[in-house]
Design a protein around this motif. Structure first.
Motif, PDB file in Angstrom:
ATOM      1  N   PHE A 162      40.402   3.862  -3.435  1.00 32.29           N
ATOM      2  CA  PHE A 162      41.264   4.529  -2.466  1.00 32.29           C
ATOM      3  C   PHE A 162      40.957   6.020  -2.395  1.00 32.29           C
ATOM      4  N   PHE A 163      40.908   6.685  -3.550  1.00 36.55           N
ATOM      5  CA  PHE A 163      40.640   8.120  -3.563  1.00 36.55           C
ATOM      6  C   PHE A 163      39.230   8.418  -3.055  1.00 36.55           C
ATOM      7  N   GLY A 164      38.239   7.623  -3.494  1.00 39.53           N
ATOM      8  CA  GLY A 164      36.856   7.872  -3.096  1.00 39.53           C
ATOM      9  C   GLY A 164      36.603   7.637  -1.625  1.00 39.53           C
ATOM     10  N   VAL A 165      37.079   6.506  -1.102  1.00 41.23           N
ATOM     11  CA  VAL A 165      36.888   6.194   0.317  1.00 41.23           C
ATOM     12  C   VAL A 165      37.624   7.202   1.187  1.00 41.23           C
ATOM     13  N   SER A 166      38.854   7.559   0.794  1.00 38.90           N
ATOM     14  CA  SER A 166      39.626   8.530   1.577  1.00 38.90           C
ATOM     15  C   SER A 166      38.891   9.864   1.672  1.00 38.90           C
ATOM     16  N   ALA A 167      38.352  10.321   0.541  1.00 37.46           N
ATOM     17  CA  ALA A 167      37.727  11.642   0.500  1.00 37.46           C
ATOM     18  C   ALA A 167      36.365  11.672   1.161  1.00 37.46           C
ATOM     19  N   TYR A 168      35.512  10.708   0.861  1.00 37.63           N
ATOM     20  CA  TYR A 168      34.111  10.837   1.241  1.00 37.63           C
ATOM     21  C   TYR A 168      33.667   9.902   2.361  1.00 37.63           C
ATOM     22  N   MET A 169      34.574   9.061   2.845  1.00 38.91           N
ATOM     23  CA  MET A 169      34.270   8.255   4.015  1.00 38.91           C
ATOM     24  C   MET A 169      35.234   8.545   5.156  1.00 38.91           C
ATOM     25  N   ARG A 170      36.469   8.919   4.814  1.00 38.60           N
ATOM     26  CA  ARG A 170      37.473   9.206   5.849  1.00 38.60           C
ATOM     27  C   ARG A 170      37.721  10.691   6.034  1.00 38.60           C
TER      28      ARG A 170
END
Length: 358
Positions: A162-170
């Motif tokens: 959740f944290f990774g996708v939110s930061a670096y994909m979204r």
């Protein structure tokens, strides 16, 4: 765009929280330390909201010069006690981050318009340490006609993603924790998940990620379909459109394709695929008869791709923004599993033509 006031209720909950916040702050704020003291060990075991409250009121104490010898002025003079107190505040923030990453579960607010965590005008995603805080937030925004919000639980096993996708994909820049609870804290994305380093990874092997484009489209869709009107909404939408255009030129996309092995064998010196190459690209259709439209699906990253297509069956062909003019259909759909952002060839051509004006 988003204005948040303190949440009051008629059941006395706010009064109880205020008294608890005062008690917990009076007990711990004067005793915080950058060292692992017994006090700091006690704080580690408190509910996360209590630690956030201690952190918030410690910051307030410095801002208002509540403690003798500890203020912004003494900090500028590098007074030993003031510097030590600031280091203690930093230690509190690290404890909060550790507790968030190790939490059994957290909650966030999904916007059904984008089927993704809501990104506010500060490029923040909201995270809650208790379900009731998230529910209260939803209740507040329903009164502002934000009727597309819903609370989603993030179990511990999904927190890292959740944290990774939110930061670096979204493209989320900040996680706002416990917004509208008694105390809140803003934490930069890189403080929770370090920025991935692909400097030693060959460009061809680097994952496709378009955080700026995803964020700009998500925010545009959120406001475009927000049922309420407000002063300056048209101007806001124009700004968000400009953000999309700016991010579009540097974006790359994943196009689902069967026959990737054929593509690899039949690319000419200019990087174009030779005629006669047997490949298959899916087509998405909607409507009937004269109202039917066909679109080529494209994705901003592999996480979005895999929500719709299996990597066992489909390969991902990387296209630049300008390559989209060569899509098989007259329309494309970006992230059909979430954003569902439609772009016609005319729109793409117009956006590419605005490059010099950026």
């Amino acid at each position: 765009l988003i204005k948040i006031d303190r949440l009051y209720d008629v059941k006395g909950v706010y009064k109880e929280r205020t008294q608890h916040a005062h008690d917990i702050s009076n007990r711990y704020v004067p005793r915080i330390s950058p060292d692992e003291t017994e006090t700091m060990k006690e704080i580690r075991n408190l509910p996360i909201q209590d630690i956030i409250t201690i952190h918030s009121n410690a910051c307030y104490a410095v801002e208002k010069g509540i403690f003798v010898g500890i203020s912004k002025d003494t900090l500028k003079k590098k007074d030993t006690h003031a510097v030590r107190f600031i280091k203690a505040i930093d230690a509190l923030k690290k404890i909060i981050i550790e507790r968030l990453k190790s939490a059994e579960r957290l909650w966030t607010v999904i916007d059904r318009i984008t089927h993704s965590p809501f990104i506010d005008d500060g490029n923040r995603v909201w995270v809650f340490t208790e379900r009731e805080y998230a529910d209260e937030c939803i209740g507040y925004f329903i009164k502002q006609f934000r009727t597309t919000f819903e609370v989603t639980e993030i179990p511990h096993g999904d927190l890292f993603k959740f944290f990774g996708v939110s930061a670096y994909m979204r493209g989320v820049q900040v996680f706002q924790v416990d917004i509208m609870a008694y105390s809140a804290i803003s934490i930069k994305s890189e403080e929770i998940i370090p920025v991935p380093d692909f400097s030693k990874t060959p460009e061809i092997n680097r994952p496709v990620m378009n955080p700026d484009f995803f964020r700009s489209v998500a925010k545009f869709q959120e406001e475009r379909f927000y049922s309420a009107d407000y002063d300056g909404k048209k101007e806001m939408l124009k700004k968000l459109e400009a953000d999309i255009v700016k991010a579009f030129h540097g974006a790359s996309f994943l196009v689902p394709v069967k026959g990737m092995d054929q593509i690899a064998k039949r690319i000419d010196a200019k990087g174009s695929v030779r005629k006669g190459t047997q490949i298959s690209i899916p087509c998405l259709s909607k409507g009937n008869g004269k109202n039917e439209t066909n679109a080529t699906p494209v994705f901003t990253d592999w996480d979005e791709f895999c929500k719709v297509y299996s990597q066992e069956e489909w390969g991902g062909w990387i296209w630049k923004a300008s390559d989209l003019m060569g899509a098989p259909e007259d329309m494309i759909v970006v992230n059909s599993g979430t954003l569902g952002f439609e772009m016609s060839k005319g729109m793409i051509r117009k956006m590419l033509g605005r490059k010099k004006a950026i």
